[in-house]
Design a protein around this motif. Structure first.
Motif, PDB file in Angstrom:
ATOM      1  N   PHE A 287     -18.215  -5.709 -10.164  1.00 42.32           N
ATOM      2  CA  PHE A 287     -17.787  -4.339  -9.929  1.00 42.32           C
ATOM      3  C   PHE A 287     -17.389  -3.669 -11.242  1.00 42.32           C
ATOM      4  N   GLU A 288     -18.227  -3.864 -12.269  1.00 43.36           N
ATOM      5  CA  GLU A 288     -17.922  -3.310 -13.586  1.00 43.36           C
ATOM      6  C   GLU A 288     -18.256  -1.829 -13.698  1.00 43.36           C
TER       7      GLU A 288
ATOM      8  N   ALA B   1     -20.787   0.771  -8.637  1.00 47.54           N
ATOM      9  CA  ALA B   1     -20.445  -0.380  -7.793  1.00 47.54           C
ATOM     10  C   ALA B   1     -19.065  -0.207  -7.162  1.00 47.54           C
ATOM     11  N   GLN B   2     -18.145   0.369  -7.895  1.00 42.94           N
ATOM     12  CA  GLN B   2     -16.808   0.589  -7.354  1.00 42.94           C
ATOM     13  C   GLN B   2     -16.813   1.648  -6.252  1.00 42.94           C
TER      14      GLN B   2
ATOM     15  N   PHE C 216     -36.390  -5.708  -5.167  1.00 39.94           N
ATOM     16  CA  PHE C 216     -35.529  -6.540  -4.339  1.00 39.94           C
ATOM     17  C   PHE C 216     -34.117  -5.962  -4.292  1.00 39.94           C
ATOM     18  N   ALA C 217     -33.593  -5.565  -5.445  1.00 38.43           N
ATOM     19  CA  ALA C 217     -32.253  -4.970  -5.497  1.00 38.43           C
ATOM     20  C   ALA C 217     -32.213  -3.656  -4.721  1.00 38.43           C
ATOM     21  N   THR C 218     -33.279  -2.866  -4.799  1.00 35.05           N
ATOM     22  CA  THR C 218     -33.330  -1.605  -4.069  1.00 35.05           C
ATOM     23  C   THR C 218     -33.333  -1.839  -2.569  1.00 35.05           C
ATOM     24  N   VAL C 219     -34.102  -2.827  -2.113  1.00 33.36           N
ATOM     25  CA  VAL C 219     -34.128  -3.139  -0.683  1.00 33.36           C
ATOM     26  C   VAL C 219     -32.747  -3.582  -0.208  1.00 33.36           C
ATOM     27  N   ILE C 220     -32.086  -4.418  -0.969  1.00 30.86           N
ATOM     28  CA  ILE C 220     -30.751  -4.885  -0.589  1.00 30.86           C
ATOM     29  C   ILE C 220     -29.768  -3.715  -0.550  1.00 30.86           C
ATOM     30  N   ASN C 221     -29.776  -2.886  -1.589  1.00 33.30           N
ATOM     31  CA  ASN C 221     -28.830  -1.769  -1.646  1.00 33.30           C
ATOM     32  C   ASN C 221     -29.076  -0.753  -0.535  1.00 33.30           C
ATOM     33  N   MET C 222     -30.319  -0.336  -0.365  1.00 28.07           N
ATOM     34  CA  MET C 222     -30.620   0.665   0.661  1.00 28.07           C
ATOM     35  C   MET C 222     -30.357   0.121   2.067  1.00 28.07           C
ATOM     36  N   SER C 223     -30.635  -1.151   2.271  1.00 31.52           N
ATOM     37  CA  SER C 223     -30.364  -1.749   3.583  1.00 31.52           C
ATOM     38  C   SER C 223     -28.865  -1.828   3.852  1.00 31.52           C
TER      39      SER C 223
END
Length: 146
Positions: free
Chosen positions: A2-3, A7-8, A110-117
């Motif tokens: 959470f840098e 993210a925060q 992969f990161a986009t799929v995780i975040n959007m989901s």
């Protein structure tokens, strides 16, 4: 983990949605919020700093357990939001399975799929909590218990 401010902010939104579900939701919303909060904390604790292109078995196991929880809530609830939450969670699990199967999806994708989901899952939980709250208020008004 959470840098960054981004993210925060996302963590703050997740905390607000989970708090809203605990305060205003019925049992399915509270169970979903508790499962999401526990999975978020556990994922944060077992994060080992490896790249997204390497299978992270512990995180994948947590995501599968969270999917099973949402499927169970959807099975036993008459509400629609758990189905949407399970759908978004299944996208996350599918992404982990692609990495585990060594199909090498681009880590940005992969990161986009995780975040959007995750955003979709939080929206489904928030909307489901709002509608459960409104149904309870309408039932109270109809019975004269304001």
């Amino acid at each position: 983990m959470f840098e960054t401010i981004y993210a925060q902010v996302v963590l703050a939104v997740a905390v607000l949605v989970v708090t809203f579900a605990f305060l205003k939701g019925d049992e399915p919303e509270r169970m979903g919020a508790a499962a999401y909060a526990i999975a978020l904390l556990a994922t944060t604790m077992i994060r080992d700093g490896t790249s997204l292109s390497v299978p992270r078995w512990g995180v994948m196991a947590l995501e599968i357990v969270l999917l099973v929880v949402f499927l169970g809530i959807a099975w036993h609830s008459r509400r629609a939001w758990p189905v949407w939450a399970a759908g978004f969670q299944s996208l996350i699990v599918t992404g982990h399975l692609l990495v585990a199967a060594n199909l090498r999806p681009p880590s940005d994708a992969f990161a986009t799929v995780i975040n959007m989901s995750n955003y979709g899952l939080l929206i489904a939980l928030a909307v489901g909590t709002f509608w459960a709250w409104q149904e309870r208020r309408a039932a109270a008004m109809g019975s004269g218990e304001i």
